[in-house]
Every structure is written in C-alpha cells, then in structure tokens.
Design an enzyme around this catalytic site. Sequence first.
Site, PDB file in Angstrom:
ATOM      1  N   GLY A 268      32.960  37.723  46.933  1.00 15.55           N
ATOM      2  CA  GLY A 268      34.128  37.946  46.075  1.00 15.55           C
ATOM      3  C   GLY A 268      33.948  39.119  45.137  1.00 15.55           C
ATOM      4  O   GLY A 268      32.874  39.353  44.601  1.00 15.55           O
TER       5      GLY A 268
ATOM      6  N   GLU B 105      37.654  33.376  38.139  1.00 16.64           N
ATOM      7  CA  GLU B 105      38.974  32.773  38.071  1.00 16.64           C
ATOM      8  C   GLU B 105      38.940  31.507  37.206  1.00 16.64           C
ATOM      9  O   GLU B 105      39.833  31.273  36.389  1.00 16.64           O
ATOM     10  CB  GLU B 105      39.466  32.437  39.471  1.00 16.64           C
ATOM     11  CG  GLU B 105      40.888  31.886  39.502  1.00 16.64           C
ATOM     12  CD  GLU B 105      41.304  31.499  40.902  1.00 16.64           C
ATOM     13  OE1 GLU B 105      42.442  31.805  41.296  1.00 16.64           O
ATOM     14  OE2 GLU B 105      40.479  30.868  41.608  1.00 16.64           O
TER      15      GLU B 105
END
Length: 215
Positions: A7, A41
């Site tokens: 990511g 996140e």
Amino acid sequence: MTKNWTGGEISPSLLKAIEQSKLSVIIFSKNYASSKWCLDELEKILESKEKNGQIVIPVFYHVDPSNVRKQCGSYALFPKHWQLIFQGNKDKRQKWKAALTEAANLSSWDSVNFMSEAQLVKRVVQDILLKLNRASQEGFNFKDLVGIDKHIVKIESLLQIGSLNVCIVGIWGMGGIGKTTIADVVFTKLASIFESYCFAASVREQVERFGLNYL
C-alpha cells in the site's frame, strides 16, 4: 519473521471522503496490519471520530480482537522490519499501535459469534441503520416543534409497530398545520426498524409534474 508491507499513500479524495463520512466500518481481517495503507486509513478514521464525531464500527473477521488490541499474532508490528521502512520514525509506529488499540476497544462485531457470513452482514447492516437513525434524530431538534409530541405518540400508536398486519395511516387536515412535519418526524424515529423505507415528500407536486391524476 517480517511483514510484507503493502500500500502507498492515501489519495486526497479518499481522505476527504473519510472526513465527510458520518460512519465508517473497519473490517479487521488476518492481513489488515500488513498494509501501510490500511493503517494510515485507520488512523485517519479515528482522527475524524475525534474531531467530527464520526461513528466507527469495527468488525473482526476471523481475527481475535485481543490480537488487534495488543498487537500480537498477525497484528504484531515488527520493529526490525518497520525500522527498515521508516528509518527509525517511532512516532508513526506508536500512532498505529494506539489506533489499533483504540479501535479494538470500541463496540464491535466478531465473526466468531455468527453461524454464517450472511448473519454477520445482516446484523452489521442493522447496527449501521440504527446508529445512523439515532444520529439523525440527535441532529433534528424536536424541541423546536411546539406541541408536536402528542401527535407523534398518537401516530405511533396507530401504526401498531410489531404487529404482523399491514397498516396505512393517513394524516388529514388543512394546509400548513404541520402534517408533513409530523410524518417526517415519525419516519425519522422509526425508519431503522424496517428492512427498507422511503420518505416521499411533496407527492402532489411530483404527480402533477408527470401529468398524472392525484386522488
């Protein structure tokens, strides 16, 4: 043993979406903590929870909540591998650890308590609807609607909530006395207990717009 970190950076559009959301559902799966993107996140979601009062619902999918809370098992953040990536930036790792602990301590759902995934999804959806409905009620100032309480109680009694019968209730009266407002308040209070619902305001105007007869 080291983690295979995946990511990149979270896009500005996603950051904005998180900030503007009323509710976030976090799915903690086995490989969740192996993604830098997921951890960033999570950190942003909890920041929005703190600043904007966002509702957060954690779901543990085949993961022991204590592993998330204590960062052990598949949720262990290994210092050696972390140092290679962040070059000794301990502050970032501590923020992730704090975010995982905070999220794991929230009211949550655990897949181990359900016979099937379908049951889990159904309960989570019900929880989402209940929390959003409660939030919408809190944002609606019923106290400003003088004298409406007795009308709401009357309508709720006529609806016979819990009965197996199909019930239709009409509110009749001259224009401007608050019929639509009463219907809106009752809808806001009770919508979440139904599987599906819709509030169609200004029905007469919509019907006339399409050249249909209104009875």
